[in-house]
Write an enzyme that holds these catalytic residues in place. Sequence first.
Site, PDB file in Angstrom:
ATOM      1  N   GLU A  81      -2.223   7.764   8.784  1.00  0.00           N
ATOM      2  CA  GLU A  81      -0.744   7.688   8.708  1.00  0.00           C
ATOM      3  C   GLU A  81      -0.107   8.190  10.004  1.00  0.00           C
ATOM      4  OE1 GLU A  81       1.859   6.723   6.231  1.00  0.00           O
ATOM      5  OE2 GLU A  81       0.100   5.543   5.752  1.00  0.00           O
TER       6      GLU A  81
ATOM      7  N   HIS B 166      -6.983   3.127   4.043  1.00  0.00           N
ATOM      8  CA  HIS B 166      -6.692   3.890   5.270  1.00  0.00           C
ATOM      9  C   HIS B 166      -7.973   4.227   6.038  1.00  0.00           C
ATOM     10  CE1 HIS B 166      -2.757   4.583   3.406  1.00  0.00           C
ATOM     11  NE2 HIS B 166      -2.336   5.065   4.557  1.00  0.00           N
TER      12      HIS B 166
ATOM     13  N   CYS C  41      -4.575  -1.336  -1.821  1.00  0.00           N
ATOM     14  CA  CYS C  41      -4.699   0.107  -2.027  1.00  0.00           C
ATOM     15  C   CYS C  41      -5.574   0.335  -3.257  1.00  0.00           C
ATOM     16  CB  CYS C  41      -3.302   0.687  -2.264  1.00  0.00           C
ATOM     17  SG  CYS C  41      -3.259   2.432  -2.661  1.00  0.00           S
TER      18      CYS C  41
ATOM     19  N   ASP D 146       0.878  -1.179   0.000  1.00  0.00           N
ATOM     20  CA  ASP D 146       0.000   0.000   0.000  1.00  0.00           C
ATOM     21  C   ASP D 146       0.911   1.223   0.000  1.00  0.00           C
ATOM     22  OD1 ASP D 146      -2.336   1.661   0.339  1.00  0.00           O
ATOM     23  OD2 ASP D 146      -1.925   1.775   2.466  1.00  0.00           O
ATOM     24  N   SER D 147       0.322   2.387  -0.216  1.00  0.00           N
ATOM     25  CA  SER D 147       1.100   3.622  -0.151  1.00  0.00           C
ATOM     26  C   SER D 147       1.613   3.869   1.263  1.00  0.00           C
ATOM     27  CB  SER D 147       0.219   4.796  -0.564  1.00  0.00           C
ATOM     28  OG  SER D 147      -0.853   4.916   0.353  1.00  0.00           O
TER      29      SER D 147
ATOM     30  N   CYS E 121     -10.911   3.636   0.320  1.00  0.00           N
ATOM     31  CA  CYS E 121      -9.465   3.781   0.552  1.00  0.00           C
ATOM     32  C   CYS E 121      -9.166   2.961   1.807  1.00  0.00           C
ATOM     33  CB  CYS E 121      -9.122   5.255   0.771  1.00  0.00           C
ATOM     34  SG  CYS E 121      -7.460   5.539   1.442  1.00  0.00           S
TER      35      CYS E 121
END
Length: 254
Positions: free
Chosen positions: A149, A184, A73, A10-11, A182
């Site tokens: 994050e 996240h 992602c 994932d990012s 998403c």
Amino acid sequence: MRSRPIGVFDSGLGGVSVLRNMHALLPKEDFIYFGDDKNAPYGTKSEEEILRLSINDAAFLLEKNVKAIVIACNTATSAAAKHLRETLSVPVIGMEPALKPASLNRKNGIIGVMATPATLKQTKFKLLYEKYGDHAMPIPCPGLMEFAEKGILEGEEIDSFLERTLAPYKEKYNLESVVLGCTHYVFLKGAIQKALPQIKLYDGNEGTARQLKRVLEERNWLKETGEGSVFMYTSGDEAHILPLMQSLFREKIL
Ligand code: DGL
């Protein structure tokens, strides 16, 4: 082949939310997770840039001798899944916003699709939207993944961010459900549900885990013995990110 690990990227740390589902469904498998936290967010970058970064992420995992790659992602899937499937010798499993189940279960309201600007702009989402988007409203959320994050899952700061982002949609549309497009955002479910009380939330994590299982089953590549392991890597600040990833892996989600 069976004993080789499964690579997941994932990012950043959002894909850990998918890793949880995959590990729960396939507890004997070994997983290697890579979060490209140094280059996050992907969702506000160009398609070419996301493709370039995703190719690097996959290369990192291939070096670890993985038997399959899961793009945990939505943003990277839209930009890179096709290319990776065409060029890699291992199966590639991607994700898309769970608009299909939300639309099949819809009663009479509008379905909001919260995702990164890049996901909502790309052709993959446009095709999904053409099929299932009759009563759907895209809700781009630049800036939201950054809370996850940073490990900020609740509190005043995220509450007011969500209020600002969602208020225009809440006022204008009769929202019945919202798709978390998403990975996240799955960690932010508690805060999102607080901002959208009574609204049903959908995500694609369980579907992705089942798809991974199907792909491995078809090839007879499921690991059937021993206890699975999970290794995590980040391109970002390891001392800060790895403990956060590990605690999110165990976090109770709504
Ligand atoms: N976790 C990602 C997704 O599913 C991307 C977040 C980002 O890097 O912008 O879309």
